[in-house]
Design a protein around this motif. Structure first.
Motif, PDB file in Angstrom:
ATOM      1  N   CYS A 173      -2.365  -2.519 -39.564  1.00  0.00           N
ATOM      2  CA  CYS A 173      -1.363  -1.802 -40.350  1.00  0.00           C
ATOM      3  C   CYS A 173      -1.258  -0.385 -39.791  1.00  0.00           C
ATOM      4  N   LEU A 174      -0.233  -0.153 -38.992  1.00  0.00           N
ATOM      5  CA  LEU A 174      -0.095   1.128 -38.305  1.00  0.00           C
ATOM      6  C   LEU A 174       0.744   2.108 -39.129  1.00  0.00           C
ATOM      7  N   ARG A 175       0.313   3.364 -39.133  1.00  0.00           N
ATOM      8  CA  ARG A 175       1.078   4.410 -39.796  1.00  0.00           C
ATOM      9  C   ARG A 175       2.036   5.052 -38.791  1.00  0.00           C
ATOM     10  N   ARG A 176       3.199   5.422 -39.249  1.00  0.00           N
ATOM     11  CA  ARG A 176       4.136   6.102 -38.362  1.00  0.00           C
ATOM     12  C   ARG A 176       3.657   7.535 -38.137  1.00  0.00           C
ATOM     13  N   VAL A 177       4.004   8.089 -36.988  1.00  0.00           N
ATOM     14  CA  VAL A 177       3.589   9.445 -36.622  1.00  0.00           C
ATOM     15  C   VAL A 177       4.772  10.388 -36.799  1.00  0.00           C
ATOM     16  N   VAL A 178       4.550  11.475 -37.514  1.00  0.00           N
ATOM     17  CA  VAL A 178       5.611  12.461 -37.736  1.00  0.00           C
ATOM     18  C   VAL A 178       5.089  13.842 -37.346  1.00  0.00           C
ATOM     19  N   PHE A 179       6.003  14.698 -36.911  1.00  0.00           N
ATOM     20  CA  PHE A 179       5.665  16.072 -36.531  1.00  0.00           C
ATOM     21  C   PHE A 179       6.355  17.019 -37.512  1.00  0.00           C
ATOM     22  N   THR A 180       5.588  17.896 -38.126  1.00  0.00           N
ATOM     23  CA  THR A 180       6.176  18.859 -39.043  1.00  0.00           C
ATOM     24  C   THR A 180       6.976  19.901 -38.260  1.00  0.00           C
ATOM     25  N   GLU A 181       7.782  20.673 -38.968  1.00  0.00           N
ATOM     26  CA  GLU A 181       8.576  21.726 -38.332  1.00  0.00           C
ATOM     27  C   GLU A 181       7.675  22.742 -37.635  1.00  0.00           C
ATOM     28  N   GLU A 182       6.562  23.075 -38.270  1.00  0.00           N
ATOM     29  CA  GLU A 182       5.623  24.027 -37.670  1.00  0.00           C
ATOM     30  C   GLU A 182       5.032  23.463 -36.374  1.00  0.00           C
ATOM     31  N   ALA A 183       4.722  22.169 -36.379  1.00  0.00           N
ATOM     32  CA  ALA A 183       4.164  21.549 -35.176  1.00  0.00           C
ATOM     33  C   ALA A 183       5.181  21.559 -34.042  1.00  0.00           C
ATOM     34  N   MET A 245      -3.732  19.796 -31.017  1.00  0.00           N
ATOM     35  CA  MET A 245      -2.944  19.466 -32.200  1.00  0.00           C
ATOM     36  C   MET A 245      -3.861  19.152 -33.370  1.00  0.00           C
ATOM     37  N   PHE A 246      -3.379  19.443 -34.567  1.00  0.00           N
ATOM     38  CA  PHE A 246      -4.107  19.120 -35.786  1.00  0.00           C
ATOM     39  C   PHE A 246      -3.240  18.178 -36.628  1.00  0.00           C
ATOM     40  N   PHE A 247      -3.886  17.163 -37.202  1.00  0.00           N
ATOM     41  CA  PHE A 247      -3.129  16.188 -37.983  1.00  0.00           C
ATOM     42  C   PHE A 247      -3.916  15.747 -39.216  1.00  0.00           C
ATOM     43  N   VAL A 248      -3.184  15.264 -40.201  1.00  0.00           N
ATOM     44  CA  VAL A 248      -3.780  14.677 -41.399  1.00  0.00           C
ATOM     45  C   VAL A 248      -3.268  13.242 -41.514  1.00  0.00           C
ATOM     46  N   THR A 249      -3.995  12.429 -42.257  1.00  0.00           N
ATOM     47  CA  THR A 249      -3.654  11.019 -42.398  1.00  0.00           C
ATOM     48  C   THR A 249      -3.339  10.701 -43.856  1.00  0.00           C
ATOM     49  N   THR A 250      -2.111  10.293 -44.125  1.00  0.00           N
ATOM     50  CA  THR A 250      -1.726   9.892 -45.473  1.00  0.00           C
ATOM     51  C   THR A 250      -1.711   8.363 -45.537  1.00  0.00           C
ATOM     52  N   GLU A 251      -1.298   7.822 -46.646  1.00  0.00           N
ATOM     53  CA  GLU A 251      -1.260   6.368 -46.803  1.00  0.00           C
ATOM     54  C   GLU A 251      -0.291   5.712 -45.833  1.00  0.00           C
ATOM     55  N   HIS A 252       0.784   6.436 -45.478  1.00  0.00           N
ATOM     56  CA  HIS A 252       1.838   5.808 -44.688  1.00  0.00           C
ATOM     57  C   HIS A 252       2.124   6.478 -43.356  1.00  0.00           C
ATOM     58  N   GLU A 253       1.493   7.622 -43.074  1.00  0.00           N
ATOM     59  CA  GLU A 253       1.829   8.294 -41.828  1.00  0.00           C
ATOM     60  C   GLU A 253       0.698   9.144 -41.291  1.00  0.00           C
ATOM     61  N   MET A 254       0.735   9.370 -39.975  1.00  0.00           N
ATOM     62  CA  MET A 254      -0.133  10.339 -39.306  1.00  0.00           C
ATOM     63  C   MET A 254       0.733  11.581 -39.114  1.00  0.00           C
ATOM     64  N   ARG A 255       0.387  12.677 -39.772  1.00  0.00           N
ATOM     65  CA  ARG A 255       1.250  13.855 -39.792  1.00  0.00           C
ATOM     66  C   ARG A 255       0.649  14.977 -38.941  1.00  0.00           C
ATOM     67  N   VAL A 256       1.329  15.297 -37.837  1.00  0.00           N
ATOM     68  CA  VAL A 256       0.899  16.398 -36.988  1.00  0.00           C
ATOM     69  C   VAL A 256       1.415  17.675 -37.619  1.00  0.00           C
ATOM     70  N   VAL A 257       0.497  18.565 -38.019  1.00  0.00           N
ATOM     71  CA  VAL A 257       0.894  19.748 -38.791  1.00  0.00           C
ATOM     72  C   VAL A 257       0.946  21.025 -37.951  1.00  0.00           C
ATOM     73  N   SER A 258       0.271  21.037 -36.816  1.00  0.00           N
ATOM     74  CA  SER A 258       0.331  22.220 -35.949  1.00  0.00           C
ATOM     75  C   SER A 258      -0.013  21.814 -34.527  1.00  0.00           C
ATOM     76  N   ALA A 259       0.451  22.617 -33.584  1.00  0.00           N
ATOM     77  CA  ALA A 259       0.199  22.344 -32.160  1.00  0.00           C
ATOM     78  C   ALA A 259       0.308  23.640 -31.376  1.00  0.00           C
ATOM     79  N   GLY A 260      -0.452  23.738 -30.302  1.00  0.00           N
ATOM     80  CA  GLY A 260      -0.392  24.925 -29.483  1.00  0.00           C
ATOM     81  C   GLY A 260      -1.463  24.945 -28.398  1.00  0.00           C
TER      82      GLY A 260
END
Length: 260
Positions: A173-183, A245-260
């Motif tokens: 069961c794979l979570r989709r990967v999303v990038f926040t605006e800050e990332a 990059m830094f990310f958090v894991t929710t029930e449905h997605e891997m969320r990249v919250v910052s990068a640099g």
């Protein structure tokens, strides 16, 4: 070779953290601290290797592991043999991420093996006779992996009646990967031609970089001890092609919250 569409790469798991050494190794030429320490056997345990694109060129002098592999060919870094005896360690049983329980290491593709050799199939995109180099895609090795042999893929390599365990066939069961605006803002400063100083070695634009990162993070690069497969509010770090990059894991997605 140009008549073949795919080839096999035989390589060395040079950075698998299996080797340990009783003493201090000699100084080695400049390389990443983690890679150099692992190759010289200074890192113990069964650490997980996080995703990174890969190339392997040049020639590498390998460390001796129980008399095996006096020389590794094709690596991009050079390591000197430690002054002290190198001891190869590995577990006879490992826990594949999809299975969730321990089985014999030879029944898995774990990098933590008695002989640190691996095999992977890649697409052959080009052969340059002037530079004696090849271009491939679909590679799943870390940068600097020593390639010790190349073989063409033939139809007989993939039998039609191949049988594998259910846990291998089952899609996780794979979570989709999303990038926040800050990332995304962070990536714009370090990836691509418009960046002041691009940290990426292999990607020339943000979209291709994000696509590659997504292919890695969607598999959940966390170790079992970090809660692989589970949702968590904890912030995790991943270094991909020189970008942190830094990310958090929710029930449905891997969320990249910052990068640099």
């Amino acid at each position: 070779m140009t008549d073949f569409s795919h080839i096999w790469l035989v390589f060395v798991f040079h950075d698998n953290t299996n080797a340990t050494v009783n003493g201090v190794a000699e100084e080695r030429p400049a390389a990443s601290a983690a890679a150099a320490a692992s190759a010289a056997g200074e890192e113990g345990g069964q650490g997980e290797r996080k995703g990174a694109p890969a190339t392997a060129t040049g020639s590498t002098e390998g460390v001796r592991v129980k008399g095996q592999l006096e020389r590794w060919g094709g690596g991009a870094r050079e390591y000197r043999r430690p002054r002290h005896k190198l001891r190869q360690t590995f577990l006879t049983k490992v826990c594949p991420p999809r299975l969730g329980k321990r089985i014999g290491v030879l029944g898995t593709r774990s990098p933590h093996r008695p002989n640190p050799l691996g095999l992977t199939m890649v697409k052959l995109d080009g052969v340059d006779l002037k530079t004696n180099s090849i271009t491939v895609s679909g590679i799943d090795l870390v940068d600097g992996t020593p390639i010790i042999d190349i073989k063409p893929v033939v139809p007989h390599d993939v039998p039609r009646n191949m049988r594998v365990p259910e846990w291998v066939e089952d899609d996780p069961c794979l979570r989709r990967v999303v990038f926040t605006e800050e990332a995304c803002k962070g990536l714009s400063t370090c990836v691509g031609e418009e960046a002041r100083k691009s940290k990426s070695k292999f990607y020339g634009d943000i979209e291709s970089f994000k696509a590659a990162v997504s292919e890695v993070l969607v598999q959940d690069v966390r170790s079992v001890h970090q809660g692989r497969g589970l949702a968590s509010d904890e912030l995790y770090e991943c270094c991909f092609d020189g970008v942190i990059m830094f990310f958090v894991t929710t029930e449905h997605e891997m969320r990249v919250v910052s990068a640099g």
